[in-house]
Design a protein around this motif. Structure first.
Motif, short mmCIF file in Angstrom:
data_model
loop_
_atom_site.label_atom_id
_atom_site.label_comp_id
_atom_site.label_asym_id
_atom_site.label_seq_id
_atom_site.Cartn_x
_atom_site.Cartn_y
_atom_site.Cartn_z
N GLY A 44 39.41 45.41 72.94
CA GLY A 44 38.39 45.70 71.94
C GLY A 44 38.61 46.97 71.15
O GLY A 44 38.54 46.99 69.92
N GLY A 45 38.89 48.07 71.87
CA GLY A 45 39.06 49.34 71.19
C GLY A 45 40.24 49.36 70.25
O GLY A 45 40.15 49.82 69.10
N LEU A 96 43.60 56.04 83.90
CA LEU A 96 44.93 56.13 83.31
C LEU A 96 45.00 55.33 82.02
O LEU A 96 45.59 55.78 81.02
N GLY A 97 44.40 54.14 82.03
CA GLY A 97 44.37 53.33 80.82
C GLY A 97 43.61 54.00 79.70
O GLY A 97 44.03 53.98 78.53
N LEU A 98 42.49 54.62 80.05
CA LEU A 98 41.70 55.34 79.06
C LEU A 98 42.53 56.43 78.40
O LEU A 98 42.54 56.56 77.17
N ALA A 99 43.26 57.19 79.20
CA ALA A 99 44.08 58.27 78.67
C ALA A 99 45.21 57.73 77.79
O ALA A 99 45.45 58.24 76.68
N PHE A 100 45.90 56.71 78.27
CA PHE A 100 47.02 56.19 77.49
C PHE A 100 46.53 55.60 76.17
O PHE A 100 47.11 55.87 75.11
N THR A 126 39.83 53.74 70.45
CA THR A 126 40.81 52.95 71.18
C THR A 126 40.55 52.99 72.69
O THR A 126 40.64 51.97 73.38
N GLY A 127 40.22 54.17 73.20
CA GLY A 127 40.02 54.32 74.63
C GLY A 127 38.68 53.83 75.14
O GLY A 127 38.60 53.27 76.23
N ALA A 128 37.62 53.99 74.34
CA ALA A 128 36.27 53.77 74.86
C ALA A 128 35.54 52.56 74.32
O ALA A 128 34.59 52.08 74.95
N ALA A 129 35.94 52.05 73.16
CA ALA A 129 35.15 50.98 72.52
C ALA A 129 35.17 49.67 73.30
O ALA A 129 34.21 48.90 73.24
#
Length: 207
Positions: A44-45, A96-100, A126-129
């Protein structure tokens, strides 16, 4: 770094998909509904980012993201009881996915020619949406609006990336510094129950 980023991207995609599917299972969705929620969480993000910067959404050029989401669905179905025992592991993968994905959003926006303040916003999206989409689909108030430091970790990581860039620090080192900034902030926020102050409404507000 390209290999490391690819591994983290795939792990992050799988973890985000599992997150969405687990929440869908909690809400008693069927298998198709679980796949939709998992896919929305995973892509989604990045989809919103790509549409906003005017490029083809990344999952339309590589089917691996759809395949990973399907694999996550199968895993959730077959090992649904065992998954509850690995919540810490999935939280780590999610972090880790959030950061990448935040860094991937930053770099892709910069390479597209946008200024840094736009890149920071796109990195956060990209990370949070994806998590916001997940919460909307399962009829919950989005997590990032009510507790924990989530989107703010993305923003701070983006600012750190910008500072490193302005200081002419090597790009690989910049990525590493920004990556661990986001991870450490996210882990510390959860461990020590750090969150932004809540808004308070006066009790006697006339409509």
């Amino acid at each position: 770094m390209n290999t490391l980023q690819m591994i983290l991207e795939f792990l992050g995609t799988f973890a985000f998909a599992i997150s969405g599917i687990k929440w869908a299972a909690y809400k008693k969705f069927d298998w198709f509904g679980g796949y939709v929620v998992g896919l929305a969480t995973a892509i989604g993000g990045g989809t919103i980012r790509d549409v906003m910067i005017g490029v083809t959404p990344f999952w339309m050029t590589n089917s691996i993201y759809l395949i990973f989401t399907f694999a996550a669905l199968l895993m959730a179905i077959v090992f649904h009881k065992a998954l509850d025992k690995f919540s810490i592991t999935w939280f780590l993968f999610d972090t880790l996915g959030l950061a990448f994905f935040t860094i991937a959003g930053l770099q892709k926006t910069i390479f597209a020619g946008f200024p840094f303040w736009v890149a920071i916003i796109m990195g956060c999206i990209t990370g949070a949406a994806g998590g916001v989409m997940r919460d909307v689909l399962i009829n919950e108030i989005p997590l990032i609006f009510r507790k924990e430091i989530y989107a703010m970790a993305c923003i701070i990581g983006g600012v750190v990336y910008n500072v490193c860039y302005l200081l002419n620090i090597n790009n690989e080192v910049t990525v590493i510094i920004s990556f661990f900034t986001i991870v450490i902030i996210r882990l510390a926020a959860v461990k020590y129950h750090i969150s932004l102050p809540h808004l308070h409404e006066e009790e006697n507000i006339e409509e």
